[in-house]
Design an enzyme around this catalytic site. Structure first.
Site, PDB file in Angstrom:
ATOM      1  N   HIS A  90      -4.804   3.657   7.400  1.00 19.88           N
ATOM      2  CA  HIS A  90      -4.221   4.804   6.704  1.00 19.88           C
ATOM      3  C   HIS A  90      -2.748   5.004   7.068  1.00 19.88           C
ATOM      4  O   HIS A  90      -2.231   6.123   7.026  1.00 19.88           O
ATOM      5  CB  HIS A  90      -5.024   6.084   6.964  1.00 19.88           C
ATOM      6  CG  HIS A  90      -6.375   6.062   6.306  1.00 19.88           C
ATOM      7  ND1 HIS A  90      -6.543   5.920   4.944  1.00 19.88           N
ATOM      8  CD2 HIS A  90      -7.622   6.144   6.830  1.00 19.88           C
ATOM      9  CE1 HIS A  90      -7.844   5.932   4.664  1.00 19.88           C
ATOM     10  NE2 HIS A  90      -8.506   6.052   5.784  1.00 19.88           N
ATOM     11  N   ASP A 119       0.859  -1.178   0.000  1.00 18.19           N
ATOM     12  CA  ASP A 119       0.000   0.000   0.000  1.00 18.19           C
ATOM     13  C   ASP A 119       0.897   1.229   0.000  1.00 18.19           C
ATOM     14  O   ASP A 119       2.059   1.168   0.455  1.00 18.19           O
ATOM     15  CB  ASP A 119      -0.923   0.001   1.227  1.00 18.19           C
ATOM     16  CG  ASP A 119      -1.873   1.183   1.217  1.00 18.19           C
ATOM     17  OD1 ASP A 119      -2.771   1.202   0.358  1.00 18.19           O
ATOM     18  OD2 ASP A 119      -1.707   2.095   2.045  1.00 18.19           O
ATOM     19  N   ASP A 148      -2.324  -0.749   6.412  1.00 16.24           N
ATOM     20  CA  ASP A 148      -3.279  -1.114   5.360  1.00 16.24           C
ATOM     21  C   ASP A 148      -2.822  -2.342   4.592  1.00 16.24           C
ATOM     22  O   ASP A 148      -3.640  -3.172   4.176  1.00 16.24           O
ATOM     23  CB  ASP A 148      -3.466   0.067   4.397  1.00 16.24           C
ATOM     24  CG  ASP A 148      -4.331   1.159   5.002  1.00 16.24           C
ATOM     25  OD1 ASP A 148      -4.838   0.949   6.117  1.00 16.24           O
ATOM     26  OD2 ASP A 148      -4.496   2.215   4.368  1.00 16.24           O
ATOM     27  N   GLU A 150       0.966   5.583   0.820  1.00 14.54           N
ATOM     28  CA  GLU A 150       0.342   6.823   1.268  1.00 14.54           C
ATOM     29  C   GLU A 150       0.907   7.943   0.403  1.00 14.54           C
ATOM     30  O   GLU A 150       2.106   7.952   0.094  1.00 14.54           O
ATOM     31  CB  GLU A 150       0.640   7.083   2.749  1.00 14.54           C
ATOM     32  CG  GLU A 150       0.062   6.044   3.708  1.00 14.54           C
ATOM     33  CD  GLU A 150      -1.454   5.988   3.662  1.00 14.54           C
ATOM     34  OE1 GLU A 150      -2.081   7.045   3.397  1.00 14.54           O
ATOM     35  OE2 GLU A 150      -2.016   4.903   3.876  1.00 14.54           O
TER      36      GLU A 150
END
Length: 721
Positions: A676, A535, A681, A537
């Site tokens: 998050h 994942d 995640d 960000e």
């Protein structure tokens, strides 16, 4: 929620039927009227056809709304109940279904949940019986894992395909040192369960060593082994010893080789020291050869009896100069060789507090005197030979007790620049400097036991210093040892070893049964593949408009198991400001990314971490777009197969209203932690993917190709970034 096709067809059929019914009714009425009456009726209705059409349309909308309500209540509810039931079948433990439907389907959901609860109870009973039956096997595995974890030598066990099935903490640190970028994500990209050892070693080199072992085994060698030295991409030299892992249960009683053990030693520093010694010896040899030639020539001239005095003195001067030069070279070589011997003495990284505690126990046990400790700073790490150091402190304490009847001692440790000061403190009679020097140079004796080492030897072994001081105001005196501190990297590595107590994540014996398949990756079964679940960000949601990655997190799934300890987590400096509106979402501030590496440095490490695996992400199109935007800057193209848990959730649960990560996790009874954050995640997505695999298999979706094709047919596959 998108409309079901069956509902659309039903509304269309009702609309056409109502129009047909209206036309038939009008036709029947018209057939009973005279021509004049039909003309009159048509004349009256013609201006009102729009009103009739609107009335028909309103009636159709009302019918459609009623049908939609009835469909959701009586048709969709059983479908949702079916999907929730399938989740219960795949879940390791039943969770309340929270079904929304008719009274009857709610009662059915409750009955299904009770059956699932009974199933869980039966499963628990069976699992307990299996656990008891396999207790001895698991105990042996745990002992092996514990033994491997505590070894100070780097050990890696691989199957015949070169896939890692076991490694210890020291090997993890060793591979971190071999990483091209050891500071990124903890240097986690090279080692891991299921990873290929050929990311570090040349395949042909390992195959040659394995072939050599097999030949020796065939010749009857009891413990065949092979060793080789190789260089890594990071420029390190590794000495590797290989031993076979044998399958003693092979048919015919022949012990077949099912894998191999690698014992690794980084010999880069030793090689450099050896090279330096060779240079010193070469310099001494060449210099001495020249000096000997000059002296030989001078001596030959001095042998002439009629040599003039000035010439004789000149040749004698040559001999003296060459002798002096040779003496200087030998002295220099001796000093450098002595320093090398001191450097090669094995010193270990050890907590200063542990050194004090060990010394306290030893002194109290021998001298029967009280010893108190000061400044037990857990942040001080020493690089010492703890045995000889505690011997020296014990010896000095014994001399103080025997000759001055000292009643109690204190041990104190404090940092001083790049060294540490270790003090042995006492109160009592003052001694002379000559006494201190004699104690320092005498061989250490402990009753009937003795050692050739002196306190001075111990000090020199550590490359430190030792002296005696008095504190006249407090009427105290102390011996002070100046000792080397462990480097920051050594402190970090030692801390990681001490805090590493999750051994089961470090091995997977089931991989002994795996082998590389000849079929293409697309046709491999899902439960045979290794996955990198990741994942990102980001600063925003528009990769094409300048938004950048600020964090990457990933975890690996091998052999159906989530390897939480083999994770990848790294902050990234985006080279731009992080919008204030996004900070409450991901919690990453500008100060947190300040000084972090750019994406051009992080992405190659992540690429290596994900090598030979299938990428998995939730809403993968978003994350992959950010990776693709960096292709031009990094030269890395992620050609890995990609699976999206959002799309695959829609495949197995087409009747669910939400496929957000939180909603899917709630359906699967997965605890969401670290939402998050990139790694948080990624771990939740990995748990979701493990739950989805059996549901896909129940639908006949068994291979990677089938999963990708099914995902592309869903409504959500239309999302583009």
């Amino acid at each position: 929620m998108k409309l079901d096709r069956r509902l659309i067809w039903a509304i269309g059929v009702i609309g056409l039927a109502s129009v047909l019914w209206l036309l038939i009714t009008i036709g029947l009425i018209a057939s009973t009227l005279a021509p004049e009456q039909r003309a009159l009726v048509a004349e009256q209705l013609a201006p009102r056809f729009v009103l009739i059409g609107m009335t028909w349309l309103f009636g159709l909308v009302s019918i459609a709304a009623t049908l939609r309500w009835l469909f959701r209540r009586y048709a969709s509810a059983p479908a949702r109940l079916l999907e929730q039931t399938r989740v219960l079948l795949a879940a390791p433990q039943a969770a309340p279904m929270n079904h929304h439907g008719t009274k009857e389907t709610k009662a059915l959901a409750e009955a299904i949940f009770q059956l699932a609860t009974q199933r869980d109870t039966l499963r628990a009973d069976v699992a307990e019986q299996i656990a008891q039956a396999n207790f001895s096997v698991q105990q042996e595995k745990s002992r092996l894992a514990a033994l491997m974890a505590e070894l100070t030598q780097s050990v890696v066990v691989c199957n015949l395909d070169g896939r890692i099935i076991l490694y210890n903490s020291r090997a993890r640190l060793q591979f971190k040192a071999l990483s091209v970028a050891p500071t990124l994500a903890g240097g986690a990209e090279l080692i891991g369960i299921g990873r290929s050892i050929y990311a570090v070693f040349d395949r042909q080199l390992v195959a040659h060593a394995l072939e050599s072992i097999q030949q020796r085994s065939l010749r009857g060698a009891a413990s065949p082994s092979a060793q080789f030295v190789t260089s890594t991409q990071a420029g390190q030299l590794l000495k590797v010893q290989m031993a076979p892992v044998r399958n003693a249960d092979a048919a015919g009683g022949v012990a077949e080789i099912s894998g191999f053990v690698l014992m690794l030693e980084n010999v880069t520093r030793a090689f450099e020291e050896e090279h330096l010694r060779d240079q010193l010896l070469h310099g001494l040899t060449e210099g001495s050869r020249s000096s000997l030639a000059n002296m030989q020539a001078a001596l030959d001239m001095l042998a002439y009896p009629d040599l003039e005095p000035p010439m004789r003195e000149r040749f004698l001067s040559v001999v003296r100069e060459e002798v002096h030069s040779m003496s200087a070279r030998i002295t220099d070589l001796t000093q450098q060789a002595t320093q090398g011997l001191k450097a090669r003495w094995p010193l270990e990284e050890m907590l200063g507090a542990d050194v004090l505690l060990a010394s306290q126990r030893r002194i109290e046990a021998r001298s029967k005197r009280s010893v108190t400790l000061e400044n037990l700073d857990a942040a001080i790490w020493l690089k010492v030979d703890s045995f000889s150091l505690t011997q020296a402190l014990d010896y000095l304490a014994m001399r103080l007790v025997d000759e001055f009847d000292v009643r109690f001692f204190r041990l104190r440790l404090q940092a001083s620049g790049n060294r540490a000061q270790l003090d042995l403190i006492w109160s009592g009679q003052v001694m002379s400097t000559e006494t201190v020097m004699s104690w320092e140079m005498d061989s250490m004796r402990f009753g009937l036991d003795s050692t050739p080492l002196t306190v001075r030897d111990v000090v020199e072994r550590h490359g430190g210093e030792m002296w005696f001081e008095r504190e006249r105001i407090r009427h105290e005196a102390f011996f002070r040892f100046l000792l080397p501190l462990a480097s920051v990297q050594e402190q970090l590595e030692a801390t990681q070893i001490l805090q590493n107590d999750s051994r089961p994540e470090f091995y997977d014996f089931d991989l002994f049964q795996s082998s590389d398949q000849s079929s293409a990756l697309e046709d491999r079964l899902l439960n045979e593949l290794s996955f990198t679940v990741f994942d990102t960000e980001t600063t925003g949601l528009q990769p094409s408009e300048g938004d950048e990655i600020i964090q990457i997190g990933a975890a690996r799934i091998v052999n159906g198991k989530l390897l939480r300890q083999e994770s990848f987590e790294q902050l990234v400096n985006p080279g731009r400001l992080i919008p204030a509106a996004t900070i409450p979402i991901h919690g990453i501030t500008q100060n947190m990314v300040k000084g972090q590496p750019p994406i051009t440095e992080v992405l190659p490490a992540f690429y290596t971490f994900a090598q030979d695996t299938v990428l998995v992400a939730h809403n993968a199109a978003f994350d992959m777009k950010f990776l693709q935007m960096q292709e031009r800057h990094t030269g890395l193209v992620f050609r890995h197969p990609v699976l999206d848990t959002l799309l695959l959730s829609a495949v197995v649960h087409p009747n669910q209203e939400s496929h957000r990560l939180e909603a899917i996790a709630e359906r699967f009874n997965i605890t969401v932690l670290g939402r998050h954050t990139a790694l948080g995640d990624a771990l939740v997505t990995a748990e979701v993917w493990l739950r989805l695999i059996p549901l896909l298999q129940a639908m006949g979706i068994n291979t990677l190709r089938q999963a990708r094709e099914a995902a592309q047919k869903t409504y959500y596959a239309r999302l583009k970034y």
